[in-house]
Design a protein around this motif. Structure first.
Motif, PDB file in Angstrom:
ATOM      1  N   SER A  41       2.159  35.833 -20.454  1.00 45.07           N
ATOM      2  CA  SER A  41       2.428  34.405 -20.648  1.00 45.07           C
ATOM      3  C   SER A  41       1.426  33.557 -19.860  1.00 45.07           C
TER       4      SER A  41
ATOM      5  N   GLN B  84       3.744  28.005 -27.822  1.00 46.03           N
ATOM      6  CA  GLN B  84       2.903  29.076 -27.314  1.00 46.03           C
ATOM      7  C   GLN B  84       1.884  28.541 -26.306  1.00 46.03           C
TER       8      GLN B  84
ATOM      9  N   ASP C 246       3.771  27.117 -21.169  1.00 49.87           N
ATOM     10  CA  ASP C 246       4.728  27.364 -20.099  1.00 49.87           C
ATOM     11  C   ASP C 246       4.751  26.183 -19.134  1.00 49.87           C
TER      12      ASP C 246
ATOM     13  N   ASN D 285       6.898  34.118 -24.639  1.00 53.21           N
ATOM     14  CA  ASN D 285       6.327  35.219 -25.426  1.00 53.21           C
ATOM     15  C   ASN D 285       5.780  36.336 -24.536  1.00 53.21           C
ATOM     16  N   GLU D 286       6.442  36.589 -23.411  1.00 55.30           N
ATOM     17  CA  GLU D 286       6.061  37.705 -22.539  1.00 55.30           C
ATOM     18  C   GLU D 286       6.277  39.022 -23.285  1.00 55.30           C
TER      19      GLU D 286
ATOM     20  N   PHE E 213      11.818  33.480 -24.167  1.00 54.04           N
ATOM     21  CA  PHE E 213      11.345  32.672 -23.046  1.00 54.04           C
ATOM     22  C   PHE E 213      12.546  32.297 -22.191  1.00 54.04           C
TER      23      PHE E 213
END
Length: 309
Positions: free
Chosen positions: A117, A245, A248, A280-281, A291
């Motif tokens: 991320s 996307q 963060d 989206n880790e 998330f």
């Protein structure tokens, strides 16, 4: 607020490879190993490769996630023939760096992680620890190449499941974006700088420097969001929306897009304004997390200094 006095922090442990495919910590460990038994004035430094079998295999873990194995219940459970490799390794690390919650534990433990991320450099720590918040404040003042943020996890020490909870004080450095099994020079250099700055801070503290208090911003986790799923197969039916996307820590407002379904439909955020992270880790697909959502809070940190005999 009154100045807090703390005893010397003479034993510092740095661990990498807790997840075997997060390579910045692995290579920082190898660099530090070239200076074995390194003494930094008043600080004795121990370096640990946490999960060597996973590092060799370039996998997050062999049997189970090592960074979920450090609760007091798990550490005190008997080892049997059916125990996983990571559970055995957790108890070995507890014996080396702890025991957890004891006076024999290392004074400070820093565990090094990467994320896929777009998190920048993020300090993750458990409960309110003035010392960790001062290290965070120091890193923020020195590192300007990337954003430096902090996530606070509020759990009793006995239930804290991460490796860094073995120390009297502990935190993880989470840095990304970096793909699994890949080493990026910018990520490596910034993380190594953060480790060096932490050692610098410890030296100054042990030499008697008083660190002035002030305000810092941290994030707390409120909830975790899963992907939309097919009710029959449980397969995901959407991906992270392009507008979320790589964003963060950008405030998510009601109506903002969060998922784009495979049929082209946009799923929008409902509820209150919160901050997304670990967007989206890669490693969290198996955990059912697309998330996390959290609040940003401002904390007032007291001054701290070395406790006089």
């Amino acid at each position: 607020m009154e100045c807090e006095s703390l005893p010397p922090l003479s034993r510092f442990a740095i661990s990498g490879g807790t997840h075997g495919n997060e390579w910045a910590g692995v290579y920082i460990f190898r660099e530090l190993q070239k200076h074995k038994a390194r003494e930094a004035d008043s600080v004795s430094i121990t370096t640990v490769l946490s999960n060597p079998r996973a590092v060799e295999a370039c996998r997050r873990y062999i049997d189970t996630d090592l960074n979920r194995c450090f609760t007091e219940d798990l550490l005190s459970s008997p080892i049997t023939d059916s125990s996983t490799y990571e559970m055995r390794r957790a108890q070995e690390l507890n014996a080396q760096l702890g025991p957890k919650g004891s006076e024999e534990a290392v004074d400070l433990l820093c565990d090094l992680h990467n994320t896929t991320s777009n998190m920048g450099l993020c300090i993750i720590f458990n409960s309110t620890d003035w010392l960790i918040l001062h290290i965070y404040k120091y890193l923020q003042s020195k590192i300007t190449s990337v954003p430096v943020r902090a996530i606070q996890i509020d759990e009793p020490c006995s239930q804290a499941f991460s490796l860094d909870s073995l120390g009297k004080h502990g935190f993880s450095i989470e840095m990304g974006p970096q793909p699994n099994g890949v080493l990026r020079a910018d990520i490596f250099n910034t993380m190594k700088n953060a480790v060096d700055l932490t050692i610098e801070w410890l030296q100054q503290f042990n030499s008697g420097t008083t660190f002035e208090g002030g305000e810092v911003e941290t994030y707390t986790t409120e909830k975790k969001m899963d992907y939309p799923r097919d009710p029959t197969t449980n397969e995901i039916t959407a991906a992270i929306h392009p507008q979320l996307q790589d964003n963060d820590f950008k405030l998510l407002r009601p109506g903002d897009p969060i998922f784009l379904s495979f049929s082209g439909e946009t799923v929008r955020h409902e509820g209150e304004e919160l901050y997304p992270f670990f967007v989206n880790e890669c490693a969290y697909y198996e955990k059912g997390t697309a998330f996390s959502l959290g609040r940003k809070i401002t904390r007032t940190v007291p001054s701290i200094s070395l406790k006089k005999d």
